[in-house]
Design a protein around this motif. Structure first.
Motif, short mmCIF file in Angstrom:
data_model
loop_
_atom_site.label_atom_id
_atom_site.label_comp_id
_atom_site.label_asym_id
_atom_site.label_seq_id
_atom_site.Cartn_x
_atom_site.Cartn_y
_atom_site.Cartn_z
N PHE A 7 1.02 -1.24 0.03
CA PHE A 7 -0.24 -0.11 -0.04
C PHE A 7 1.10 1.72 -0.02
CE2 PHE A 7 0.70 -1.07 4.32
CZ PHE A 7 1.06 0.29 5.06
N ILE A 8 -0.24 2.07 0.21
CA ILE A 8 0.85 3.74 -0.59
C ILE A 8 0.37 4.26 1.05
CG2 ILE A 8 1.11 6.06 -1.78
CD1 ILE A 8 2.01 2.70 -2.74
N ASP A 9 1.51 4.65 2.07
CA ASP A 9 1.73 5.63 2.96
C ASP A 9 1.40 6.81 2.66
OD1 ASP A 9 4.09 7.02 2.39
OD2 ASP A 9 5.06 5.85 4.60
N ALA A 10 0.75 8.01 3.82
CA ALA A 10 0.33 8.98 3.55
C ALA A 10 1.30 9.71 3.32
CB ALA A 10 0.15 9.38 4.79
N ASN A 11 2.95 8.96 3.08
CA ASN A 11 3.76 10.21 2.56
C ASN A 11 4.75 9.86 0.93
OD1 ASN A 11 4.66 11.66 4.92
ND2 ASN A 11 5.82 9.81 6.26
N GLY A 12 3.64 8.84 0.97
CA GLY A 12 3.92 8.67 -0.85
C GLY A 12 4.92 7.97 -0.67
N ARG A 13 5.14 6.88 0.38
CA ARG A 13 6.05 5.36 -0.08
C ARG A 13 5.21 4.14 0.36
NH1 ARG A 13 9.55 6.98 5.51
NH2 ARG A 13 7.14 7.51 6.21
N LYS A 16 4.22 0.82 0.35
CA LYS A 16 4.69 -0.29 2.02
C LYS A 16 4.14 -1.65 1.65
CE LYS A 16 6.79 2.79 4.84
NZ LYS A 16 6.58 2.56 5.75
N LYS A 17 5.31 -2.77 2.31
CA LYS A 17 4.92 -3.77 1.57
C LYS A 17 4.37 -4.59 3.30
CE LYS A 17 9.10 -5.30 0.57
NZ LYS A 17 10.05 -6.31 0.17
N ALA A 18 2.82 -5.19 3.37
CA ALA A 18 2.65 -5.74 4.15
C ALA A 18 3.55 -7.70 4.47
CB ALA A 18 1.38 -6.71 3.67
N LYS A 19 3.60 -7.39 6.53
CA LYS A 19 4.32 -8.46 6.94
C LYS A 19 3.62 -9.58 7.27
CE LYS A 19 8.48 -6.20 6.61
NZ LYS A 19 8.06 -5.24 5.99
N GLY A 20 4.01 -10.87 7.21
CA GLY A 20 2.79 -11.95 7.86
C GLY A 20 3.44 -12.87 8.26
N GLU A 59 0.53 -7.46 9.45
CA GLU A 59 1.13 -6.38 9.66
C GLU A 59 1.31 -5.54 9.20
OE1 GLU A 59 4.59 -7.43 12.59
OE2 GLU A 59 3.17 -8.16 13.74
N TYR A 60 0.63 -4.87 9.02
CA TYR A 60 0.92 -2.66 8.05
C TYR A 60 1.52 -2.03 8.67
CZ TYR A 60 -2.45 -6.09 5.62
OH TYR A 60 -3.37 -6.77 4.63
N GLY A 61 1.59 -1.90 9.95
CA GLY A 61 2.04 -0.71 10.70
C GLY A 61 1.33 0.63 10.67
N ARG A 62 1.68 1.24 11.36
CA ARG A 62 1.23 2.26 12.00
C ARG A 62 0.25 3.19 11.03
NH1 ARG A 62 -2.51 5.48 12.12
NH2 ARG A 62 -2.65 7.04 14.60
N GLY A 63 1.51 2.91 9.23
CA GLY A 63 0.98 4.35 8.22
C GLY A 63 0.03 3.02 7.59
N GLY A 66 -9.03 1.17 7.73
CA GLY A 66 -7.56 0.59 6.80
C GLY A 66 -7.19 -1.18 6.40
N PHE A 67 -6.26 0.22 6.32
CA PHE A 67 -4.77 -1.49 6.78
C PHE A 67 -5.44 -2.01 7.90
CE2 PHE A 67 -4.47 0.02 2.07
CZ PHE A 67 -5.44 -1.01 0.87
N VAL A 68 -4.77 -2.92 8.46
CA VAL A 68 -5.78 -2.56 9.71
C VAL A 68 -4.93 -3.91 10.32
CG1 VAL A 68 -6.50 -2.33 12.52
CG2 VAL A 68 -7.68 -1.68 10.39
#
Length: 439
Positions: A314-320, A322-326, A353-357, A373-375
């Motif tokens: 997914f794309i976080d608020a900073n435009g980066r 991020k890959k999901a982990k699990g 896990e997606y992280g806070r972003g 969102g991606f919780v």
């Protein structure tokens, strides 16, 4: 009178002599030789030679009828569901100087209620037909080409009726298997990565999902397998492409291709000392940007009124990006109480896990604080079935499955009676009855 008898007897003898002489002059007519179907025992049970060839073929299939009760969250969902399906398969084998040449085909047909399947409360009703090519592959001198069970997979929902979290995908492959003897083999190949994509393009305040562009690099899969009298074990790994389309209007950036990966280990123990035919399966997998190899899917976490999306990235608020982990793990114990009665006890666990972003936190007076969102979330599936086989290849079974979803903090749940509410977990039960005849 005696004279008359002698005349008649002489006439009869003369007629027989003449008839026999004429019959001897007629051409002889012989039946064409009949070529009978011969059993091909060297290929296995049920194989026979195709007339006029050295090719062996086996024709098989199954008919299955399922009835399920699925705990629902809404009057709009079917709680009682039915499914009827049929399968036809052909296995064609020929011995060659290079080894066995094999072609396999399996086709599935069925009719099922819309809410019948692997998930829970997916909000569909009604009945529909389905059908299509399930497997079609060629194997020759170590080469495998076509549609087959992914070489990454191991247990692949062998004995449970409903699906638990483990890798179980039929896909298109091109692979080579090297056999080293002693039960050891190594497979390297490429597989269709589109079968493993888990994308969501849902947008949220702090993040948004990605839509998939076309595949430019297939998934690369390797598997090391050992098969012994005690059972078998496998180590496998996969490299998975994440290729989003060009994104505009959100962050202004072009998000280039990235790659995810997954690793897996599994072991099967033959428990013949416990009871003939009994087995124990244990496996686990970790993924970074390739959660389809954990048993995840684009349908997301659906439990009761909770619907949480899943995505490889997914794309976080900073435009980066991020890959999901699990990771996921499962266990299955198959035990034969008698030669005709067997039971499976199984469980799976998956954590993403997606992280806070990946999600946004809201706070409303009527609902309190909740995430959208991606919780991050984890899920348990625990169940058991018992099957009676009164005759060979005929099963009558019943299964019960419990599922519990625990998202990070609270999330929204669509309660059909009271509207939306924020909850910290949800669970449900389902039961299935199955009658199946294999042939």
């Amino acid at each position: 009178m005696k004279v008359l008898n002698r005349v008649l007897l002489g006439s009869a003898v003369g007629f027989c002599v003449v008839t026999s002489a004429n019959a001897a002059d007629l051409p002889s007519v012989k039946s064409a030789p009949v070529e009978y179907v011969r059993v091909c025992s060297e290929a296995g049970q049920g194989f026979f030679y195709l007339p006029g060839s050295d090719t062996c073929v086996q024709i098989g299939g199954r008919v299955r009828a399922d009835t399920a009760y699925i705990q629902t969250n809404s009057r709009n969902n079917d709680a009682v569901n039915f499914s009827a399906s049929a399968r036809i398969n052909l296995d064609v084998r020929t011995n060659t100087p290079y080894g066995l040449a094999r072609a396999y085909l399996r086709y599935n047909l069925g009719r099922a209620d819309g809410n019948y399947g692997d998930g829970f409360n997916n909000g569909t009703t009604g009945t529909s037909n389905y059908g299509g090519l399930d497997l079609a592959y060629i194997q020759f001198a170590g080469l495998t080409a076509g549609r087959i069970q992914s070489f990454f997979d191991f247990y692949a929902n062998n004995y449970n009726f409903a699906t638990i979290r483990n890798s179980d995908v039929n896909t298109q492959v091109l692979a080579y298997t090297a056999n080293f003897g002693g039960g050891w083999s190594l497979t390297l190949g490429i597989e269709d990565g589109s079968e493993r994509r888990v994308y969501s393009d849902n947008s949220y305040l702090r993040s948004y999902g990605i839509a998939s562009a076309g595949q430019s690099v297939p998934d690369v899969v390797g598997a090391l397998l050992v098969e012994q009298d005690w059972g078998s074990a496998q180590l496998s790994a996969a490299l998975h492409q994440i290729r989003p389309v060009y994104v505009t209007g959100v962050d202004g950036y072009y998000h280039d291709t990235k790659y995810g990966f997954a690793v897996h280990g599994g072991v099967k123990f033959n428990l013949s000392s416990l009871a003939p035919g009994s087995e124990l399966w244990i496996e686990g997998a970790y993924a970074d940007g390739a959660i389809g190899y954990l048993g995840a899917g684009s349908y997301g976490f659906t439990q009761g009124g909770v619907a949480l999306p899943m995505t490889d990235a997914f794309i976080d608020a900073n435009g980066r990006m991020k890959k999901a982990k699990g990771w996921s793990a499962m266990v299955d114990l198959l035990h034969y109480w008698t030669p005709s009665v067997r039971q499976n006890i199984f469980a799976s666990y998956m954590q993403l896990e997606y992280g806070r972003g990946g999600y946004t936190t809201y706070s409303l007076p009527e609902l309190g604080t909740f995430n959208v969102g991606f919780v991050d979330a984890n899920e348990w599936r625990i169940g058991s079935n018992i099957i009676w086989s009164p005759i060979k290849n005929f099963d009558i079974g019943a299964e019960v499955l419990y599922t519990r979803l625990d998202p990070k903090n609270r999330v929204l749940s669509d309660n059909a009676k009271g509207g939306f509410k924020a909850i910290s977990s949800d669970d449900s039960w389902q039961g299935r009855l199955r009658v199946q005849r294999d042939f």
